[in-house]
Design a protein around this motif. Structure first.
Motif, PDB file in Angstrom:
ATOM      1  N   ARG A  46     -73.091 -69.237 -33.628  1.00  8.50           N
ATOM      2  CA  ARG A  46     -71.888 -69.992 -34.034  1.00  8.50           C
ATOM      3  C   ARG A  46     -72.271 -71.144 -34.961  1.00  8.50           C
ATOM      4  NH1 ARG A  46     -70.116 -71.140 -29.251  1.00  8.50           N
ATOM      5  NH2 ARG A  46     -68.961 -69.182 -29.160  1.00  8.50           N
ATOM      6  N   GLU A  47     -73.302 -71.886 -34.579  1.00  9.78           N
ATOM      7  CA  GLU A  47     -73.721 -73.036 -35.396  1.00  9.78           C
ATOM      8  C   GLU A  47     -74.253 -72.580 -36.750  1.00  9.78           C
ATOM      9  OE1 GLU A  47     -73.057 -76.187 -34.173  1.00  9.78           O
ATOM     10  OE2 GLU A  47     -72.092 -74.940 -32.670  1.00  9.78           O
ATOM     11  N   ALA A  48     -74.990 -71.461 -36.763  1.00  9.29           N
ATOM     12  CA  ALA A  48     -75.530 -70.945 -38.030  1.00  9.29           C
ATOM     13  C   ALA A  48     -74.388 -70.541 -38.965  1.00  9.29           C
ATOM     14  CB  ALA A  48     -76.452 -69.760 -37.761  1.00  9.29           C
ATOM     15  N   LEU A  49     -73.354 -69.915 -38.386  1.00  9.94           N
ATOM     16  CA  LEU A  49     -72.237 -69.424 -39.205  1.00  9.94           C
ATOM     17  C   LEU A  49     -71.391 -70.552 -39.776  1.00  9.94           C
ATOM     18  CD1 LEU A  49     -71.080 -66.348 -37.084  1.00  9.94           C
ATOM     19  CD2 LEU A  49     -71.939 -66.285 -39.438  1.00  9.94           C
ATOM     20  N   ARG A  50     -71.499 -71.747 -39.193  1.00  7.53           N
ATOM     21  CA  ARG A  50     -70.728 -72.882 -39.698  1.00  7.53           C
ATOM     22  C   ARG A  50     -71.250 -73.373 -41.041  1.00  7.53           C
ATOM     23  NH1 ARG A  50     -69.894 -76.392 -34.327  1.00  7.53           N
ATOM     24  NH2 ARG A  50     -68.226 -75.109 -33.479  1.00  7.53           N
ATOM     25  N   LEU A  51     -72.523 -73.085 -41.304  1.00  7.91           N
ATOM     26  CA  LEU A  51     -73.152 -73.592 -42.531  1.00  7.91           C
ATOM     27  C   LEU A  51     -73.079 -72.542 -43.641  1.00  7.91           C
ATOM     28  CD1 LEU A  51     -76.342 -75.157 -40.887  1.00  7.91           C
ATOM     29  CD2 LEU A  51     -74.215 -76.316 -41.499  1.00  7.91           C
ATOM     30  N   ASP A  52     -72.952 -73.001 -44.856  1.00  8.13           N
ATOM     31  CA  ASP A  52     -72.883 -72.064 -45.985  1.00  8.13           C
ATOM     32  C   ASP A  52     -74.253 -71.453 -46.273  1.00  8.13           C
ATOM     33  OD1 ASP A  52     -70.215 -72.176 -46.569  1.00  8.13           O
ATOM     34  OD2 ASP A  52     -70.419 -73.963 -47.842  1.00  8.13           O
ATOM     35  N   GLY A  53     -74.280 -70.137 -46.349  1.00  9.54           N
ATOM     36  CA  GLY A  53     -75.478 -69.458 -46.821  1.00  9.54           C
ATOM     37  C   GLY A  53     -76.660 -69.472 -45.886  1.00  9.54           C
ATOM     38  N   VAL A  54     -76.467 -69.856 -44.633  1.00  8.80           N
ATOM     39  CA  VAL A  54     -77.604 -69.908 -43.711  1.00  8.80           C
ATOM     40  C   VAL A  54     -77.779 -68.583 -42.968  1.00  8.80           C
ATOM     41  CG1 VAL A  54     -78.427 -70.944 -41.554  1.00  8.80           C
ATOM     42  CG2 VAL A  54     -77.754 -72.404 -43.467  1.00  8.80           C
ATOM     43  N   ALA A  55     -76.707 -68.095 -42.333  1.00  8.55           N
ATOM     44  CA  ALA A  55     -76.807 -66.790 -41.658  1.00  8.55           C
ATOM     45  C   ALA A  55     -76.773 -65.704 -42.729  1.00  8.55           C
ATOM     46  CB  ALA A  55     -75.660 -66.605 -40.674  1.00  8.55           C
ATOM     47  N   LEU A  56     -77.674 -64.718 -42.594  1.00 10.78           N
ATOM     48  CA  LEU A  56     -77.792 -63.685 -43.624  1.00 10.78           C
ATOM     49  C   LEU A  56     -77.356 -62.318 -43.119  1.00 10.78           C
ATOM     50  CD1 LEU A  56     -81.362 -64.722 -44.832  1.00 10.78           C
ATOM     51  CD2 LEU A  56     -79.173 -65.316 -45.923  1.00 10.78           C
ATOM     52  N   GLU A  57     -77.359 -62.146 -41.816  1.00  7.19           N
ATOM     53  CA  GLU A  57     -77.193 -60.828 -41.226  1.00  7.19           C
ATOM     54  C   GLU A  57     -76.928 -61.021 -39.747  1.00  7.19           C
ATOM     55  OE1 GLU A  57     -80.105 -56.856 -41.490  1.00  7.19           O
ATOM     56  OE2 GLU A  57     -80.848 -58.844 -41.994  1.00  7.19           O
ATOM     57  N   LEU A  58     -76.043 -60.208 -39.154  1.00  2.57           N
ATOM     58  CA  LEU A  58     -75.757 -60.357 -37.722  1.00  2.57           C
ATOM     59  C   LEU A  58     -76.017 -59.046 -36.987  1.00  2.57           C
ATOM     60  CD1 LEU A  58     -74.473 -62.374 -35.582  1.00  2.57           C
ATOM     61  CD2 LEU A  58     -72.308 -61.199 -36.028  1.00  2.57           C
ATOM     62  N   PHE A  59     -76.675 -59.140 -35.839  1.00  2.00           N
ATOM     63  CA  PHE A  59     -76.820 -58.008 -34.939  1.00  2.00           C
ATOM     64  C   PHE A  59     -76.014 -58.310 -33.682  1.00  2.00           C
ATOM     65  CE2 PHE A  59     -80.597 -57.804 -37.561  1.00  2.00           C
ATOM     66  CZ  PHE A  59     -80.849 -56.446 -37.722  1.00  2.00           C
ATOM     67  N   ALA A  60     -75.186 -57.349 -33.252  1.00  2.00           N
ATOM     68  CA  ALA A  60     -74.387 -57.574 -32.047  1.00  2.00           C
ATOM     69  C   ALA A  60     -74.274 -56.280 -31.254  1.00  2.00           C
ATOM     70  CB  ALA A  60     -72.990 -58.084 -32.406  1.00  2.00           C
ATOM     71  N   THR A  61     -74.450 -56.357 -29.951  1.00  2.00           N
ATOM     72  CA  THR A  61     -74.158 -55.181 -29.130  1.00  2.00           C
ATOM     73  C   THR A  61     -72.644 -55.029 -29.066  1.00  2.00           C
ATOM     74  OG1 THR A  61     -74.114 -56.489 -27.112  1.00  2.00           O
ATOM     75  CG2 THR A  61     -76.232 -55.510 -27.710  1.00  2.00           C
ATOM     76  N   ALA A  62     -72.174 -53.822 -28.716  1.00  5.11           N
ATOM     77  CA  ALA A  62     -70.731 -53.577 -28.631  1.00  5.11           C
ATOM     78  C   ALA A  62     -70.095 -54.562 -27.652  1.00  5.11           C
ATOM     79  CB  ALA A  62     -70.476 -52.133 -28.186  1.00  5.11           C
ATOM     80  N   GLU A  63     -70.770 -54.764 -26.549  1.00  4.20           N
ATOM     81  CA  GLU A  63     -70.259 -55.653 -25.501  1.00  4.20           C
ATOM     82  C   GLU A  63     -70.156 -57.092 -25.982  1.00  4.20           C
ATOM     83  OE1 GLU A  63     -71.491 -56.708 -20.870  1.00  4.20           O
ATOM     84  OE2 GLU A  63     -72.976 -56.054 -22.352  1.00  4.20           O
TER      85      GLU A  63
END
Lengths: 264, 264
Positions: free
Chosen positions: B38-55
């Motif tokens: 969540r904190e990474a996604l708040r910043l511009d250009g910091v998160a590059l890729e997300l991995f998430a289980t279905a759950e």
């Protein structure tokens, strides 16, 4: 003669103290590592038995000597036996079987207590031990583990306390309401540390006798516990952090009290 | 389409970020769990890729939506793939590949800094992360990791920081002497926190701009680092504890500064 059989009765009798139910049944627990062993040996009748590897015995001859002087059985243990008894990844080679050291709430508060830490619903043993250490450092008179909290004799908790379990009176298993009643009856102001507090640490007069209640790392203090306190007080957050780690928040509160009680 | 092959190039490219040398080479690290993501996604250009289980995707649809809105690749990962990527025993099912976020010391101190934490020789990632979280909470302007300290992008450190790594400017790899010179040049008083200090926290005027240097958990600050500081200051020990845990000592010092800078 070195103990090498991990299945010997002596090793098994110590090994079972890794479990809370056996600790309660046998009224004993394990203190691991030179620091905990040293603190246990300072007290009369607390350490009952010492296990040491040959190497650790050479590194800490003063602890072996102290144990022998106190008339304790000292067992030379093989590395395998120590690994069986140890609750750490890299055993430090020294381990004392100790009798339980907690006291009743009445005993803990017998002398005029001015600073008490109450752990309500604290479940992480590392956090609980770190709070004990901080309470000791801040000069607290006692630490109270309520009935819903972790066991202070848990190996991780003993280690994190860095000897403080042996330094100040520890109370266990007290229902939180009973503890609060007793603390108030003795003239302590009871403050619940929680992010829901209206006033912060910096706005409250902490110069009088105070008991702090600290809650669970994840969900803080339940409403019914907050309601028992004289006031709910929060640690001010000046940055963007949502909250503080439980042990650091407790240290900040306890030191604020220690300072207010001493610095005019 | 779910990623199920732990040997796929995508999984391997993320997996290698568990190692410091690959993080440095790829200029990326892993942020694990809903809070860090969540904190990474708040910043511009910091998160590059997300991995998430279905759950986990069902539990935190807002994070998946935010990632998609930012145009990031979102990969549905099988439990096995997540276990391969995760550095925790019980993975929380969400993990972002992020670009490194640290800045230079000059950038970190560009605006008038009033409170800075310097970690010299801190080796335990959990402790380092907890200090970052406490520094953030106390309103510090920056955290500096000297060249002999742990990597703040270590998975344990990221987790212990509870998002604070994304909240305040972090500097890494600065030699401690260079950092102290720069901090002094900017008008900050540099205090070394160490049990060897003559004066305690309560005896020192903390109302001005201050940088605190915190040392190694086991052996404190070496003489040559203490010599660089304007003063060596200790946290008073009122009980029998030998010392405080590094992270709790840092929190007590940082909060003493925060208070002195704010409360008249």
């Amino acid at each position: 003669m070195e103990l090498t059989n991990v299945k010997s009765p002596r090793v098994k009798a110590a090994r079972r103290l890794a479990k809370r139910s056996f600790r309660e049944q046998d009224r004993k627990f394990l203190a691991e590592g030179p620091q905990a062993v040293r603190e246990a040996l300072r007290l009369d009748g607390v350490a009952l038995e010492l296990f040491a590897t040959a190497e650790a015995g050479q590194r800490h001859p003063e602890l072996v000597a102290e144990a022998l002087e106190r008339g304790l059985p000292v067992h030379r243990a093989s590395g395998e036996v120590m690994a069986e008894l140890s609750q750490t990844v890299t055993p430090q080679g020294l381990l004392a079987v100790c009798r339980l050291v907690h006291v009743s709430l009445e005993e803990a508060l017998a002398e005029d207590a001015r600073l008490v830490a109450v752990l309500a619903h604290v479940r992480d043993p590392g956090n609980a031990g770190t709070v004990m250490r901080a309470a000791d450092a801040a000069g607290a008179d006692s630490v109270v583990f309520t009935d819903a909290s972790v066991d202070p004799y848990n190996g991780k908790c003993v280690r994190a306390s860095a000897g403080s379990l042996f330094h100040l009176p520890v109370v266990i298993g007290s229902p939180v309401a009973a503890a609060v009643r007793e603390l108030k009856g003795r003239g302590l102001r009871v403050l619940a540390a929680d992010g829901a507090g209206e006033r912060t640490l910096d706005d409250v007069d902490l110069s009088g006798p105070t008991a702090w209640i600290f809650g669970n790392e994840a969900w803080g203090l339940p409403e019914e516990v907050r309601a028992l306190a004289d006031e709910v007080v929060r640690v001010p957050i000046y940055g963007q952090a949502e909250s503080l780690n439980l042990a650091t928040a407790a240290a900040v509160c306890l030191y604020a009290s220690a300072r207010a009680q001493r610095v005019p």
